[in-house]
Motif scaffolding. Structure first.
Motif, PDB file in Angstrom:
ATOM      1  N   PHE A 177       0.653  -1.243   0.084  1.00  0.00           N
ATOM      2  CA  PHE A 177      -0.009  -0.088  -0.055  1.00  0.00           C
ATOM      3  C   PHE A 177       1.056   1.232   0.040  1.00  0.00           C
ATOM      4  CE2 PHE A 177      -3.286   2.925   1.076  1.00  0.00           C
ATOM      5  CZ  PHE A 177      -4.323   2.451   0.433  1.00  0.00           C
ATOM      6  N   PHE A 178       1.775   1.389   0.771  1.00  0.00           N
ATOM      7  CA  PHE A 178       2.655   2.559   0.978  1.00  0.00           C
ATOM      8  C   PHE A 178       4.249   2.407   0.415  1.00  0.00           C
ATOM      9  CE2 PHE A 178      -0.496   3.457   4.370  1.00  0.00           C
ATOM     10  CZ  PHE A 178      -1.101   4.619   3.598  1.00  0.00           C
ATOM     11  N   LEU A 179       4.277   1.215  -0.114  1.00  0.00           N
ATOM     12  CA  LEU A 179       5.611   0.967  -0.835  1.00  0.00           C
ATOM     13  C   LEU A 179       5.498   1.785  -2.091  1.00  0.00           C
ATOM     14  CD1 LEU A 179       6.286  -2.827  -0.302  1.00  0.00           C
ATOM     15  CD2 LEU A 179       7.132  -0.902   1.145  1.00  0.00           C
ATOM     16  N   ARG A 180       6.749   2.811  -2.368  1.00  0.00           N
ATOM     17  CA  ARG A 180       6.916   3.363  -3.436  1.00  0.00           C
ATOM     18  C   ARG A 180       8.244   2.952  -4.264  1.00  0.00           C
ATOM     19  NH1 ARG A 180       3.879   7.992  -3.660  1.00  0.00           N
ATOM     20  NH2 ARG A 180       2.819   8.415  -1.848  1.00  0.00           N
ATOM     21  N   ASP A 181       9.161   2.350  -3.804  1.00  0.00           N
ATOM     22  CA  ASP A 181      10.281   1.855  -4.230  1.00  0.00           C
ATOM     23  C   ASP A 181      10.114   0.204  -4.752  1.00  0.00           C
ATOM     24  OD1 ASP A 181      12.879   0.741  -5.029  1.00  0.00           O
ATOM     25  OD2 ASP A 181      13.830   2.125  -3.717  1.00  0.00           O
ATOM     26  N   LEU A 182      10.060   0.041  -6.296  1.00  0.00           N
ATOM     27  CA  LEU A 182       9.863  -1.241  -6.806  1.00  0.00           C
ATOM     28  C   LEU A 182      10.644  -2.211  -6.271  1.00  0.00           C
ATOM     29  CD1 LEU A 182       8.882  -0.488 -10.571  1.00  0.00           C
ATOM     30  CD2 LEU A 182       7.205  -1.122  -8.660  1.00  0.00           C
ATOM     31  N   ALA A 226      -3.025  -3.965   7.997  1.00  0.00           N
ATOM     32  CA  ALA A 226      -3.897  -2.722   7.943  1.00  0.00           C
ATOM     33  C   ALA A 226      -3.532  -1.841   9.360  1.00  0.00           C
ATOM     34  CB  ALA A 226      -5.331  -2.896   7.887  1.00  0.00           C
ATOM     35  N   PHE A 227      -3.595  -2.504  10.382  1.00  0.00           N
ATOM     36  CA  PHE A 227      -3.270  -1.934  11.613  1.00  0.00           C
ATOM     37  C   PHE A 227      -1.739  -1.266  11.611  1.00  0.00           C
ATOM     38  CE2 PHE A 227      -1.939  -1.807  16.174  1.00  0.00           C
ATOM     39  CZ  PHE A 227      -2.899  -0.911  16.547  1.00  0.00           C
ATOM     40  N   ASP A 228      -0.827  -1.939  10.959  1.00  0.00           N
ATOM     41  CA  ASP A 228       0.363  -1.539  10.865  1.00  0.00           C
ATOM     42  C   ASP A 228       0.362  -0.024   9.856  1.00  0.00           C
ATOM     43  OD1 ASP A 228       3.319  -1.177  11.125  1.00  0.00           O
ATOM     44  OD2 ASP A 228       3.606  -2.525   9.526  1.00  0.00           O
ATOM     45  N   ASN A 229      -0.277  -0.167   8.903  1.00  0.00           N
ATOM     46  CA  ASN A 229      -0.372   1.009   7.739  1.00  0.00           C
ATOM     47  C   ASN A 229      -0.998   2.004   8.250  1.00  0.00           C
ATOM     48  OD1 ASN A 229       0.781  -0.748   5.677  1.00  0.00           O
ATOM     49  ND2 ASN A 229      -1.152  -0.998   4.807  1.00  0.00           N
ATOM     50  N   LEU A 230      -1.779   1.668   9.436  1.00  0.00           N
ATOM     51  CA  LEU A 230      -2.297   3.117  10.046  1.00  0.00           C
ATOM     52  C   LEU A 230      -1.595   3.792  11.298  1.00  0.00           C
ATOM     53  CD1 LEU A 230      -6.076   1.512  10.448  1.00  0.00           C
ATOM     54  CD2 LEU A 230      -5.427   3.525   9.066  1.00  0.00           C
ATOM     55  N   GLY A 231      -0.516   3.048  11.364  1.00  0.00           N
ATOM     56  CA  GLY A 231       0.528   3.708  12.509  1.00  0.00           C
ATOM     57  C   GLY A 231       0.133   3.058  13.677  1.00  0.00           C
ATOM     58  N   GLY A 232      -0.620   1.916  13.748  1.00  0.00           N
ATOM     59  CA  GLY A 232      -1.194   1.645  15.178  1.00  0.00           C
ATOM     60  C   GLY A 232      -0.069   1.015  16.061  1.00  0.00           C
ATOM     61  N   PHE A 233       0.980   0.408  15.669  1.00  0.00           N
ATOM     62  CA  PHE A 233       1.856  -0.077  16.584  1.00  0.00           C
ATOM     63  C   PHE A 233       2.493   1.210  17.144  1.00  0.00           C
ATOM     64  CE2 PHE A 233       1.331  -3.814  13.912  1.00  0.00           C
ATOM     65  CZ  PHE A 233       0.975  -4.815  14.799  1.00  0.00           C
ATOM     66  N   GLY A 293      -6.575  13.984  -2.084  1.00  0.00           N
ATOM     67  CA  GLY A 293      -7.259  13.366  -1.055  1.00  0.00           C
ATOM     68  C   GLY A 293      -6.513  11.847  -0.860  1.00  0.00           C
ATOM     69  N   PHE A 294      -5.603  11.427  -1.490  1.00  0.00           N
ATOM     70  CA  PHE A 294      -5.259   9.991  -1.103  1.00  0.00           C
ATOM     71  C   PHE A 294      -4.862   9.726   0.356  1.00  0.00           C
ATOM     72  CE2 PHE A 294      -1.318   7.366  -0.548  1.00  0.00           C
ATOM     73  CZ  PHE A 294      -1.943   6.157  -0.860  1.00  0.00           C
ATOM     74  N   GLY A 295      -4.511  10.815   1.066  1.00  0.00           N
ATOM     75  CA  GLY A 295      -4.156  10.517   2.355  1.00  0.00           C
ATOM     76  C   GLY A 295      -5.514  10.078   3.347  1.00  0.00           C
ATOM     77  N   ARG A 296      -6.452  10.912   3.052  1.00  0.00           N
ATOM     78  CA  ARG A 296      -7.760  10.282   3.639  1.00  0.00           C
ATOM     79  C   ARG A 296      -8.403   9.442   3.401  1.00  0.00           C
ATOM     80  NH1 ARG A 296      -9.799  14.722   2.043  1.00  0.00           N
ATOM     81  NH2 ARG A 296     -11.093  13.974   0.480  1.00  0.00           N
ATOM     82  N   GLN A 297      -8.247   9.030   1.812  1.00  0.00           N
ATOM     83  CA  GLN A 297      -9.060   7.775   1.085  1.00  0.00           C
ATOM     84  C   GLN A 297      -8.218   6.583   1.666  1.00  0.00           C
ATOM     85  OE1 GLN A 297      -9.088   9.089  -2.859  1.00  0.00           O
ATOM     86  NE2 GLN A 297     -10.564  10.390  -2.618  1.00  0.00           N
ATOM     87  N   ALA A 298      -6.778   6.739   1.781  1.00  0.00           N
ATOM     88  CA  ALA A 298      -5.990   5.638   1.972  1.00  0.00           C
ATOM     89  C   ALA A 298      -6.082   5.290   3.639  1.00  0.00           C
ATOM     90  CB  ALA A 298      -4.376   5.953   2.085  1.00  0.00           C
TER      91      ALA A 298
END
Length: 230
Positions: free
Chosen positions: A65-70, A115-122, A195-200
């Motif tokens: 989801f948030f990986l930008r480098d191939l 998903a919890f990790d992507n949301l910065g939950g940890f 609006g990517f940040g909010r939608q993500a």
């Protein structure tokens, strides 16, 4: 783009019955009756299983989801592939028996975790950040057992078993590559939209909810089977 992907996640959330994706119908009949190496059919079945495996795909979506480098995408996907390949082969060839409901419940947990990790939950809740590479490899091992349980239920013939398993696993990799390419293209295009940040944020909440739904379904199945109801 963002609304479309969020809607897709919501559709996956509502399609709960499809999550217990096994090898069924004519495919199951073929696999059960197969004698000797059947390389092309098992390649096809492996690819089909991965492409229709919503739990596997949602976990992969969370990973990229948030990986930008191939190069990072390739690294994480390789670790996931290594994990599920090892336990797929070991589970079937070594006849390692694991309850399929519990395995699929942990696979649901893997979706929640990512998903919890992507949301910065940890970092927010626990003040720590688990090693993401170790998590992907570890959950890859669990996903492999999930694949193995589907094949174990079909009592595969020993004649050509290794060739068929390797073919199935290669098919899984092909299906994963196809699905991953489509998801990556969509996510890259989505990132360019306002609006990517909010939608993500909303998308990862939906992914996490879908993971919880899968866990609930599988744990219910586990407890129900003990009463002869599953």
């Amino acid at each position: 783009m963002g609304r479309a992907l969020c809607a897709g996640s919501a559709a996956a959330l509502l399609a709960g019955g499809a999550w217990a994706h096994g090898v069924g119908g004519g495919d199951a009949a073929f696999v059960t009756a197969a004698q000797g190496p059947q390389i092309v059919p098992f390649l096809y079945l492996g690819a089909k299983h991965m492409v229709t495996g919503y739990d596997h795909l949602l976990f992969l979506l969370g990973v990229i989801f948030f990986l930008r480098d191939l190069r990072h995408v390739a690294l994480y996907v390789t670790m996931f592939s290594l994990g599920h390949s090892l336990t797929l082969l070991a589970g079937v060839l070594g006849r390692i028996s694991v309850d399929p409901f519990l395995v699929d419940a942990v696979i649901g947990l893997s979706v929640v975790y990512k998903a919890f990790d992507n949301l910065g939950g940890f970092k927010t809740v626990f003040g720590v950040q688990p090693n993401p590479k170790a998590a992907v490899l570890g959950f890859g091992l669990v996903h492999g057992f999930g694949l193995a349980t589907k094949l174990q239920q079909l009592n595969l013939s020993k004649d050509g078993l290794l060739a068929n398993l390797v073919s199935f696993n290669l098919g899984v990799e092909v299906g994963q590559l196809i699905a991953l390419s489509a998801m990556l293209a969509l996510v890259i295009a989505w990132r360019r939209q306002p609006g990517f940040g909010r939608q993500a944020l909303a998308a990862n909440v939906l992914i996490m909810a879908a993971g919880f739904l899968l866990m609930q379904q599988q744990l219910a199945g586990y407890f129900m089977q003990g009463k002869g109801l599953a």
